[in-house]
Design a protein around this motif. Structure first.
Motif, short mmCIF file in Angstrom:
data_model
loop_
_atom_site.label_atom_id
_atom_site.label_comp_id
_atom_site.label_asym_id
_atom_site.label_seq_id
_atom_site.Cartn_x
_atom_site.Cartn_y
_atom_site.Cartn_z
N ILE A 75 -3.74 -12.94 149.23
CA ILE A 75 -4.54 -11.78 149.64
C ILE A 75 -5.00 -11.02 148.40
N PRO A 76 -6.12 -10.31 148.50
CA PRO A 76 -6.56 -9.43 147.41
C PRO A 76 -6.05 -8.01 147.67
N ALA A 77 -6.31 -7.11 146.74
CA ALA A 77 -6.01 -5.70 146.96
C ALA A 77 -6.89 -5.17 148.09
N TRP A 78 -6.42 -4.10 148.76
CA TRP A 78 -7.15 -3.53 149.89
C TRP A 78 -8.60 -3.19 149.54
N ILE A 91 -23.28 -11.46 148.78
CA ILE A 91 -22.24 -11.38 149.81
C ILE A 91 -22.78 -10.58 150.99
N GLU A 92 -22.95 -11.24 152.13
CA GLU A 92 -23.56 -10.59 153.30
C GLU A 92 -22.58 -9.69 154.05
N ALA A 93 -21.31 -10.09 154.07
CA ALA A 93 -20.32 -9.28 154.80
C ALA A 93 -18.94 -9.59 154.25
N ALA A 94 -18.05 -8.62 154.39
CA ALA A 94 -16.66 -8.79 153.98
C ALA A 94 -15.77 -8.26 155.10
N VAL A 95 -14.68 -8.98 155.36
CA VAL A 95 -13.77 -8.61 156.44
C VAL A 95 -12.33 -8.68 155.93
N ARG A 96 -11.58 -7.62 156.20
CA ARG A 96 -10.15 -7.65 155.94
C ARG A 96 -9.40 -7.84 157.25
N ILE A 97 -8.31 -8.60 157.19
CA ILE A 97 -7.50 -8.86 158.37
C ILE A 97 -6.05 -8.62 157.99
N SER A 98 -5.43 -7.68 158.66
CA SER A 98 -4.03 -7.36 158.38
C SER A 98 -3.21 -7.43 159.65
N TYR A 217 -1.50 -4.48 148.00
CA TYR A 217 -1.91 -5.72 148.66
C TYR A 217 -1.32 -5.77 150.06
N GLY A 218 -2.20 -5.79 151.07
CA GLY A 218 -1.67 -5.80 152.43
C GLY A 218 -2.54 -6.50 153.45
N LYS A 500 12.37 -13.56 156.76
CA LYS A 500 11.20 -12.76 157.11
C LYS A 500 10.52 -12.28 155.84
N SER A 501 9.25 -11.87 155.98
CA SER A 501 8.52 -11.38 154.81
C SER A 501 9.14 -10.09 154.31
N ASN A 502 9.00 -9.86 153.03
CA ASN A 502 9.56 -8.65 152.42
C ASN A 502 8.51 -7.98 151.53
N SER A 503 8.76 -6.74 151.17
CA SER A 503 7.86 -6.02 150.26
C SER A 503 8.06 -6.53 148.84
N SER A 504 7.01 -6.38 148.04
CA SER A 504 7.10 -6.62 146.60
C SER A 504 6.67 -5.34 145.92
N ALA A 505 7.41 -4.94 144.89
CA ALA A 505 7.17 -3.64 144.26
C ALA A 505 6.90 -3.79 142.77
N TYR A 506 5.91 -3.03 142.30
CA TYR A 506 5.67 -2.92 140.86
C TYR A 506 6.88 -2.22 140.26
N SER A 507 7.52 -2.89 139.31
CA SER A 507 8.80 -2.40 138.79
C SER A 507 8.81 -2.42 137.26
N GLU A 508 9.55 -1.50 136.71
CA GLU A 508 9.85 -1.50 135.28
C GLU A 508 11.37 -1.43 135.14
N VAL A 509 11.96 -2.48 134.57
CA VAL A 509 13.42 -2.56 134.48
C VAL A 509 13.80 -2.85 133.03
N GLU A 510 14.84 -2.20 132.55
CA GLU A 510 15.28 -2.35 131.17
C GLU A 510 15.82 -3.76 130.94
N ASN A 511 15.30 -4.44 129.91
CA ASN A 511 15.74 -5.80 129.61
C ASN A 511 16.77 -5.83 128.49
N ILE A 512 17.11 -7.03 128.03
CA ILE A 512 18.15 -7.21 127.01
C ILE A 512 17.79 -6.49 125.71
N ASN A 513 16.49 -6.33 125.45
CA ASN A 513 16.04 -5.68 124.22
C ASN A 513 15.94 -4.15 124.35
#
Length: 793
Positions: A75-78, A91-98, A217-218, A500-513
């Motif tokens: 899927i693309p962004a909304w 592009i003559e028409a665009a349709v989103r389906i959620s 993205y939905g 079941k499907s789950n959410s995905s989140a933009y995350s920033e997590v501290e790594n080894i460095n």
């Protein structure tokens, strides 16, 4: 003349009824299997072809590159589809389906519509889903307007005309108007729903800013391009389009997007991005090959049985040649007999197909064909297939029989010759090469399916009931009421469950460095009871606890894959690492052992868990296995008392999780049944050859018995030749089957290893099948009184 040919053909078939039965039945079964597979393949490749503009409709998909991975999204962004339509004239028409899990009520009738779709206003202009009532330009134009399928309309309004009437939708009970009635969607559409709701409903009632979401993205996105539009040139403009509209945000988030277009007719079978897909082009190819194999085996049977009986017809040919019959006339006669047999097989195949179609639909899990009449347009293909087989299979026997020299055969000096014997042996080897390859394939597929069913998942899914309560104030009250039931062991809240499907989140997590590493991570919203309820082992740190007030605002639990992604050498090192995710900041407090929260087709991915009461729309109930039906009834009673406006929405987790493998299970069952048919047809041919071989050697058998040979010795004599052919077939089939099964297993992230015993079992099975097939006639010949065998000498 031709009438005489037919008369001779039918007399000959009747005279040799046993051989005729084997010939016709083998060919009929082969044609039936071939036709069923033809229906299956034709149905699979027909997906979405019924749209008149299918060649101009494309699905918009995205590759999202982060510092740690590349996400292939279906899927693309909304914001992408409407802005594509606005900024590109081609592009003559665009349709989103959620997809939308939506409560729908009409007076006392209430359903949780799990497959409702929110779509843009041009939905019926882009796709050819037939409107029975309503105008395609206007039915989805206004907020709180919806279109029902015939099935849904009957559910809510019975036989009344639903257009203009209203229903209440969503938890809030918004009043929505039925503005149109559509035909039920075809089975061969990858888009499936009974209810479409206008996108204006979503933007007004749920999220007004959705058209400006460039990083959310939905919804699936589809575009209709103008005729003669150059797709490659259009796609080449997308990077600049994204940079212009979302470049700064991509740089800031370090998530860079590339857009691509998938042809509509490729989405179901050929897309590797999942989502709206669901078919498998590899399975289509495999079944096509199996169909060819089955028909080839049926042809081989025909050639083998016909040429094997050529000795019996040698004198007939000699006499006919003496009285003036030419080679051409004899060839036409024998070829005509072949075509008569194939036509008779065609008629029987039609009857068998009509009987088999309902069972075939059940095995396939969908209506491949309503019946033989609805597939009448494909019957000419079956007829041509059968006549073609008759011609191809009859050419060689006709050539051999018409070439006999009359003087030789009338003197009795004719023999079938080395070439004929070698041909028959070669054809038997070909038959059993195919059969053994199919047996190996069946063993491998069965073991892979069994492996997936019994794989250690890393969590306990047994006796678990999932209730779709939605995020509502009544959820906690229902939970407390259910907790008091005697057979309820525990309850928890979550936003998703394994499978079941789950959410995905933009995350920033501290790594080894010590850096905040950007990644798009799977996310579960849960409560304190979820992890212990599913028996998910903790490998470092601690789980969520009510004893720590900050757990609901500053804590995160991750799995082992997340630890690996961040570069830590052990789970303990990740404890205390900082994170930022969807407006929350805090620290990792625990690491859980990896568990399969998605299909075994996919590797385990990094997963994060957070306490978020406002995001948990599922109530998970662990129950005692005793009196489950009574427990479900008690839960339903509590539901009706506390959430009376919503239908009782529940499922068992183990059943739901196993549904992920339905496609593979059905493929395996279909493959097993067609493989069994192929082996059965091979056995019919082998049975006929064994009968004829025994008949040809009856005097030899009589002499051997007179000289003291035992029944076992005779059995060994007659079986040995066929067993040798099967062994040769095994050594040809094994490497071929290994090659194809190796690549089939590559589709699974978790798969079995091809073992030597699988091939040995297939070879042994083929030998046993051959021995059982041959032994009937061999034993029958071995126990006959030798006086009867030698009586004519």
């Amino acid at each position: 003349m031709y009438k005489n040919y037919l008369k001779i053909a039918f007399r000959n078939l009747w005279r040799h009824r046993g051989f005729s039965f084997l010939n016709i039945s083998g060919l009929a079964i082969g044609l039936t299997a071939g036709f069923l597979i033809l229906l299956y393949v034709g149905f699979e490749i027909s997906y979405d072809n019924f749209h008149s503009k299918a060649d101009r409709i494309y699905r918009v998909v995205a590759d999202i590159k982060t510092p740690t991975d590349n996400i292939e999204a279906d899927i693309p962004a909304w914001a992408v589809p409407p802005h594509l339509e606005e900024q590109f004239p081609e592009i003559e028409a665009a349709v989103r389906i959620s997809g939308l899990d939506m409560l729908v009520r009409k007076e006392d009738i209430k359903f949780q519509e799990t497959e409702a779709k929110i779509v843009d206003a041009d939905f019926f202009n882009v796709f050819d889903f037939k409107l029975l009532q309503g105008d395609a330009d206007n039915v989805l134009k206004d907020p709180f307007s919806l279109v029902l399928s015939e099935k849904a309309a009957k559910k809510y309004f019975g036989n009344e005309n639903p257009v203009g009437k209203t229903v209440k939708i969503m938890e809030e009970g918004h009043l929505a108007t039925v503005t149109g009635l559509m035909e039920d969607f075809p089975e061969n559409s990858h888009i499936k729903t009974n209810m479409v709701v206008s996108m204006a409903t979503y933007t007004k009632g749920m999220d007004r800013d959705v058209d400006s979401f460039w990083n959310n993205y939905g919804a699936a996105g589809y575009i209709l391009v103008a005729e003669h539009a150059n797709i490659d040139q259009l796609v080449a403009k997308f990077p600049e389009f994204l940079e212009r509209n979302n470049g700064e945000e991509m740089k800031k988030s370090q998530m860079y997007v590339n857009l691509f277009l998938e042809p509509l007719i490729d989405v179901y079978l050929r897309s590797t991005r999942g989502g709206a897909g669901g078919g498998n082009i590899s399975n289509v190819y495999i079944f096509s090959i199996v169909a060819i194999f089955i028909l080839l085996i049926a042809c081989i049977n025909f050639i083998n049985l016909t040429t094997a009986r050529s000795v019996e017809r040698a004198k007939e040919v000699g006499i006919r040649k003496v009285i003036g019959a030419g080679k051409r006339q004899l060839g036409i006669q024998f070829l005509g007999e072949s075509i008569v047999i194939s036509f008779m097989a065609f008629i029987i195949a039609l009857v068998l197909t009509a009987i088999a179609i309902p069972f075939f639909n059940d095995m396939a899990g969908k209506i491949i064909s309503p019946g033989i009449i609805s597939s009448a347009n494909q019957l000419p293909i079956l007829l041509l297939m059968s006549l073609g087989i008759g011609v191809l299979a009859g050419i060689y026997p006709a050539f051999v029989l018409s070439s006999f020299k009359p003087i030789s055969v009338l003197k009795g000096s004719f023999s079938s010759g080395t070439r004929g014997i070698l041909l028959r042996k070669g054809l038997v080897i070909a038959q059993f090469t195919i059969s053994i390859a199919l047996i190996i394939g069946t063993i491998v597929i069965y073991n892979q399916m069994n492996y997936m069913r019994n794989q250690e998942l890393g969590f306990n899914k047994e006796q678990t009931i999932v209730l779709g309560t939605g995020v509502s104030p009544s959820q906690k009250a229902l939970r407390h009421a259910i907790d008091d039931l005697p057979n309820v062991l525990s309850t928890s809240l979550s936003s998703s469950v394994p499978g079941k499907s789950n959410s995905s989140a933009y995350s920033e997590v501290e790594n080894i460095n010590g850096d905040l590493q950007i990644a798009n991570l799977a996310l579960y919203f849960i409560d304190e009871e979820f992890i212990p309820q599913f028996d998910i082992p903790l490998v470092a740190g601690r789980s969520f606890s009510k004893a720590f007030a900050t757990d609901s605002t500053e804590a995160m639990v991750v799995n082992e894959e997340t630890v690996k992604l961040l570069g830590y050498s052990s789970p303990e090192e990740a404890i205390g690492a900082n994170f930022k995710q969807w407006g929350r900041e805090g620290k990792i407090i625990g690491v859980i052992k990896d568990f399969h929260f998605k299909s075994l087709r996919q590797p385990i991915e990094p997963l994060t868990m957070r306490l978020e009461p406002k995001g948990t729309d599922l109530l998970v109930v662990k129950v005692n296995p005793k009196d489950i039906q009574q427990t479900v009834a008690a839960i339903a009673s509590k539901w009706e008392a506390i959430i009376p406006n919503a239908p009782f929405d529940y499922y068992f987790l183990d059943q739901s999780f196993n549904k992920q493998y339905q496609t593979e299970e059905r493929f395996g069952n279909l493959f097993l049944n067609f493989a069994a048919l192929a082996i059965f047809i091979s056995c019919l041919g082998l049975l006929g050859l064994a009968a004829y071989s025994t008949l040809q050697r009856k005097r030899e058998i009589g002499i051997r018995k007179v000289l003291g040979s035992s029944v076992g010795g005779i059995l060994n004599l007659l079986s040995r030749e066929f067993v040798k052919l099967v062994i040769i077939s095994f050594f040809i089939a094994a490497p071929i089957a290994w090659f194809f099964m190796y690549f089939w297993l590559e589709d699974f992230a978790y798969r079995i290893t091809l073992q030597w015993w699988m091939f040995a079992l297939a070879g042994a099975s083929a030998i046993i099948i051959a021995l059982l097939t041959v032994s009937f006639h061999a034993i029958k010949a071995a126990i006959v009184n030798p006086i009867k065998s030698l009586g004519t000498e």
